[in-house]
Design a protein around this motif. Structure first.
Motif, PDB file in Angstrom:
ATOM      1  N   ARG A  92     -43.295 -12.251  18.790  1.00  0.00           N
ATOM      2  CA  ARG A  92     -44.245 -12.448  19.890  1.00  0.00           C
ATOM      3  C   ARG A  92     -45.616 -11.870  19.541  1.00  0.00           C
ATOM      4  O   ARG A  92     -45.756 -11.041  18.638  1.00  0.00           O
ATOM      5  CB  ARG A  92     -43.705 -11.814  21.167  1.00  0.00           C
ATOM      6  CG  ARG A  92     -43.612 -10.288  21.172  1.00  0.00           C
ATOM      7  CD  ARG A  92     -43.183  -9.808  22.552  1.00  0.00           C
ATOM      8  NE  ARG A  92     -42.852  -8.390  22.610  1.00  0.00           N
ATOM      9  CZ  ARG A  92     -43.696  -7.433  22.959  1.00  0.00           C
ATOM     10  NH1 ARG A  92     -44.966  -7.730  23.220  1.00  0.00           N
ATOM     11  NH2 ARG A  92     -43.300  -6.175  23.029  1.00  0.00           N
ATOM     12  N   HIS A  93     -46.630 -12.292  20.298  1.00  0.00           N
ATOM     13  CA  HIS A  93     -47.976 -11.748  20.110  1.00  0.00           C
ATOM     14  C   HIS A  93     -47.955 -10.241  20.361  1.00  0.00           C
ATOM     15  O   HIS A  93     -47.408  -9.778  21.364  1.00  0.00           O
ATOM     16  CB  HIS A  93     -48.958 -12.418  21.068  1.00  0.00           C
ATOM     17  CG  HIS A  93     -49.073 -13.898  20.881  1.00  0.00           C
ATOM     18  ND1 HIS A  93     -49.461 -14.467  19.683  1.00  0.00           N
ATOM     19  CD2 HIS A  93     -48.851 -14.935  21.728  1.00  0.00           C
ATOM     20  CE1 HIS A  93     -49.470 -15.785  19.810  1.00  0.00           C
ATOM     21  NE2 HIS A  93     -49.101 -16.091  21.025  1.00  0.00           N
ATOM     22  N   TYR A  94     -48.586  -9.504  19.451  1.00  0.00           N
ATOM     23  CA  TYR A  94     -48.514  -8.040  19.501  1.00  0.00           C
ATOM     24  C   TYR A  94     -49.845  -7.400  19.847  1.00  0.00           C
ATOM     25  O   TYR A  94     -50.047  -6.201  19.633  1.00  0.00           O
ATOM     26  CB  TYR A  94     -47.999  -7.501  18.161  1.00  0.00           C
ATOM     27  CG  TYR A  94     -48.680  -8.095  16.933  1.00  0.00           C
ATOM     28  CD1 TYR A  94     -49.887  -7.601  16.464  1.00  0.00           C
ATOM     29  CD2 TYR A  94     -48.107  -9.170  16.256  1.00  0.00           C
ATOM     30  CE1 TYR A  94     -50.504  -8.140  15.353  1.00  0.00           C
ATOM     31  CE2 TYR A  94     -48.719  -9.722  15.144  1.00  0.00           C
ATOM     32  CZ  TYR A  94     -49.917  -9.205  14.687  1.00  0.00           C
ATOM     33  OH  TYR A  94     -50.530  -9.758  13.590  1.00  0.00           O
ATOM     34  N   PHE A  95     -50.776  -8.159  20.409  1.00  0.00           N
ATOM     35  CA  PHE A  95     -52.121  -7.658  20.690  1.00  0.00           C
ATOM     36  C   PHE A  95     -52.102  -6.417  21.581  1.00  0.00           C
ATOM     37  O   PHE A  95     -52.998  -5.572  21.488  1.00  0.00           O
ATOM     38  CB  PHE A  95     -52.970  -8.758  21.349  1.00  0.00           C
ATOM     39  CG  PHE A  95     -52.449  -9.212  22.684  1.00  0.00           C
ATOM     40  CD1 PHE A  95     -52.870  -8.633  23.858  1.00  0.00           C
ATOM     41  CD2 PHE A  95     -51.512 -10.240  22.759  1.00  0.00           C
ATOM     42  CE1 PHE A  95     -52.380  -9.045  25.087  1.00  0.00           C
ATOM     43  CE2 PHE A  95     -51.020 -10.679  23.980  1.00  0.00           C
ATOM     44  CZ  PHE A  95     -51.449 -10.071  25.142  1.00  0.00           C
ATOM     45  N   ASN A  96     -51.111  -6.294  22.478  1.00  0.00           N
ATOM     46  CA  ASN A  96     -51.098  -5.161  23.401  1.00  0.00           C
ATOM     47  C   ASN A  96     -49.957  -4.180  23.119  1.00  0.00           C
ATOM     48  O   ASN A  96     -49.614  -3.365  23.975  1.00  0.00           O
ATOM     49  CB  ASN A  96     -51.032  -5.640  24.849  1.00  0.00           C
ATOM     50  CG  ASN A  96     -49.847  -6.566  25.125  1.00  0.00           C
ATOM     51  OD1 ASN A  96     -49.021  -6.819  24.248  1.00  0.00           O
ATOM     52  ND2 ASN A  96     -49.773  -7.083  26.349  1.00  0.00           N
ATOM     53  N   HIS A  97     -49.386  -4.246  21.927  1.00  0.00           N
ATOM     54  CA  HIS A  97     -48.370  -3.263  21.556  1.00  0.00           C
ATOM     55  C   HIS A  97     -49.064  -1.947  21.215  1.00  0.00           C
ATOM     56  O   HIS A  97     -50.110  -1.937  20.562  1.00  0.00           O
ATOM     57  CB  HIS A  97     -47.555  -3.752  20.357  1.00  0.00           C
ATOM     58  CG  HIS A  97     -46.301  -2.963  20.132  1.00  0.00           C
ATOM     59  ND1 HIS A  97     -46.315  -1.691  19.596  1.00  0.00           N
ATOM     60  CD2 HIS A  97     -44.995  -3.257  20.376  1.00  0.00           C
ATOM     61  CE1 HIS A  97     -45.085  -1.232  19.524  1.00  0.00           C
ATOM     62  NE2 HIS A  97     -44.256  -2.157  19.988  1.00  0.00           N
ATOM     63  N   PRO A  98     -48.508  -0.807  21.641  1.00  0.00           N
ATOM     64  CA  PRO A  98     -49.147   0.479  21.331  1.00  0.00           C
ATOM     65  C   PRO A  98     -49.401   0.699  19.840  1.00  0.00           C
ATOM     66  O   PRO A  98     -50.414   1.317  19.469  1.00  0.00           O
ATOM     67  CB  PRO A  98     -48.139   1.503  21.868  1.00  0.00           C
ATOM     68  CG  PRO A  98     -47.389   0.781  22.937  1.00  0.00           C
ATOM     69  CD  PRO A  98     -47.316  -0.652  22.490  1.00  0.00           C
ATOM     70  N   GLY A  99     -48.533   0.177  18.982  1.00  0.00           N
ATOM     71  CA  GLY A  99     -48.716   0.346  17.547  1.00  0.00           C
ATOM     72  C   GLY A  99     -49.881  -0.441  16.980  1.00  0.00           C
ATOM     73  O   GLY A  99     -50.314  -0.185  15.842  1.00  0.00           O
ATOM     74  N   PHE A 100     -50.402  -1.387  17.749  1.00  0.00           N
ATOM     75  CA  PHE A 100     -51.605  -2.126  17.364  1.00  0.00           C
ATOM     76  C   PHE A 100     -52.844  -1.490  18.000  1.00  0.00           C
ATOM     77  O   PHE A 100     -53.885  -1.348  17.355  1.00  0.00           O
ATOM     78  CB  PHE A 100     -51.470  -3.587  17.790  1.00  0.00           C
ATOM     79  CG  PHE A 100     -52.584  -4.491  17.325  1.00  0.00           C
ATOM     80  CD1 PHE A 100     -52.773  -4.767  15.980  1.00  0.00           C
ATOM     81  CD2 PHE A 100     -53.444  -5.092  18.237  1.00  0.00           C
ATOM     82  CE1 PHE A 100     -53.800  -5.610  15.542  1.00  0.00           C
ATOM     83  CE2 PHE A 100     -54.454  -5.937  17.825  1.00  0.00           C
ATOM     84  CZ  PHE A 100     -54.632  -6.200  16.476  1.00  0.00           C
TER      85      PHE A 100
END
Length: 375
Positions: free
Chosen positions: A153-161
């Motif tokens: 999935r799109h990871y734009f808002n994952h904390p690791g990004f």
């Protein structure tokens, strides 16, 4: 621990990227791959290639992907995740079809794909899925049974990004002269795309007013700006701006351009600007030329102090985020309901791109989506 780190049903991960030239002789052939079917003359490609020639004909993206590949492998081993990681490109060696051929020869049957693009758009998602479908069809034509393919999935808002980028903004603020630091503003930058493509980005229900592409970037910018305020105690004005526009001048693209924005903020009396390339995973050519070269030169011409924050690159927190996303998707495929990390207001993105998501102007087969021949 073995249950927590179970990647079943997946038996391999593919890092899928854009690719780039690795020497002067590669530049025009690379650009021919990128623009295939558009009928662009070779002389025009040589003009476009000047950005690469300024850096010895070498795009930094391949070396950055090697670093990310190494970071992923080290993270997986350190945490006991037994999942091989491969790398393939859309437009330059190692080519996607060759890598999928290698994956099939190694006996892997269920593949997860990590694209080096964090947001929803045709060029940032659907086009990757189309290239996957083309490569899988090529394997079938050779008599090779292709692996089943899913896309993370799109990871734009994952904390690791987001967390590494937030740290990068704080470091960039510290790099400004002390006299202008307190009044510095933030310019969050991403790749401009045609407004028509932006409006149809993401699922159908998100279409219009810049679509998911603009909304996702605005949400990330807001999260980072809030985190910077919490850390520094300064509430800084910020704006989402765009860069790297290409294509015909008469076609509307997302605006304002970063250089125009710098001119406007300088005229408004802003003492300094931090450029924050939230739209890019690593410091590849769009960052090195459009920001570090072109926009920085514009700022120098204006007498406006600027700095540029770092992209996530091969940051260990990003590698850990990919491990979490792999395990999350694997658990969901096994019928579990895993925790899905996401910051901001939009929540975690979909696992499976729905019908009508980021459509192409001319419909083409795409893998790893609800409308796919190849699941």
């Amino acid at each position: 621990m073995s249950d927590v780190l179970d990647s079943t049903p997946y038996d391999a991960l593919l890092l899928l990227s854009f690719g780039g030239p690795e020497g002067p002789d590669d530049v025009v052939p690379f650009l021919e791959n990128v623009t295939r079917g558009r009928g662009i003359p070779k002389e025009r490609l040589k003009e476009v290639g000047q950005h690469y020639f300024l850096f010895g004909g070498v795009s930094p993206i391949n070396e950055q992907n090697r670093a990310l590949l190494d970071a992923l492998r080290k993270d997986f081993v350190a945490h006991g995740l037994d999942l091989p990681v491969y790398w393939g490109n859309r437009n330059w060696a190692p080519y996607l079809t060759d890598t999928l051929r290698e994956i099939a020869a190694d006996g892997h049957r269920r593949l997860l794909v990590l694209a080096t693009s964090a947001y929803a758009s045709y060029s940032g998602c659907r086009q990757y899925r189309e290239n996957l479908a083309d490569a899988l069809a090529a394997l079938e034509a050779e008599g090779i049974e292709p692996p089943r393919v899913d896309k993370l999935r799109h990871y734009f808002n994952h904390p690791g990004f987001i967390d590494p980028m937030t740290e990068g903004v704080l470091n960039a603020l510290d790099a400004l002269p002390e006299g202008v630091r307190a009044g510095a503003e933030l310019a969050f930058t991403t790749h401009s795309i045609p407004t028509a493509a932006a409006d149809t980005s993401g699922p159908v229900e998100d279409h219009g007013d810049g679509g998911a592409y603009v909304r996702q970037h605005l949400d990330v910018a807001r999260v980072i700006a809030d985190a910077v305020r919490a850390e520094t105690g300064v509430d800084r004005p910020w704006q989402l701006v765009y860069q790297s526009r290409s294509g015909a001048p008469h076609i509307p693209w997302l605006e304002p351009d970063i250089c125009d924005h710098l001119e406007e903020r300088h005229a408004a009396g802003v003492p300094a600007v931090v450029m924050v390339p939230i739209g890019f995973v690593s410091d590849h050519m769009e960052v090195l030329y459009d920001l570090d070269t072109e926009a920085t030169a514009k700022a120098a011409e204006l007498g406006l102090p600027v700095t540029r924050s770092a992209t996530v690159g091969a940051d260990p927190r990003f590698a850990a985020a990919i491990r979490e996303l792999v395990l999350e998707r694997a658990a969901a495929e096994r019928g579990a309901a895993p925790e899905r990390c996401a910051l901001g207001a939009l929540g975690p993105s979909h696992d499976l791109c729905p019908v009508g998501c980021c459509p192409a102007r001319t419909p083409r087969p795409a893998a790893a989506g609800a409308d796919s021949t190849y699941a």
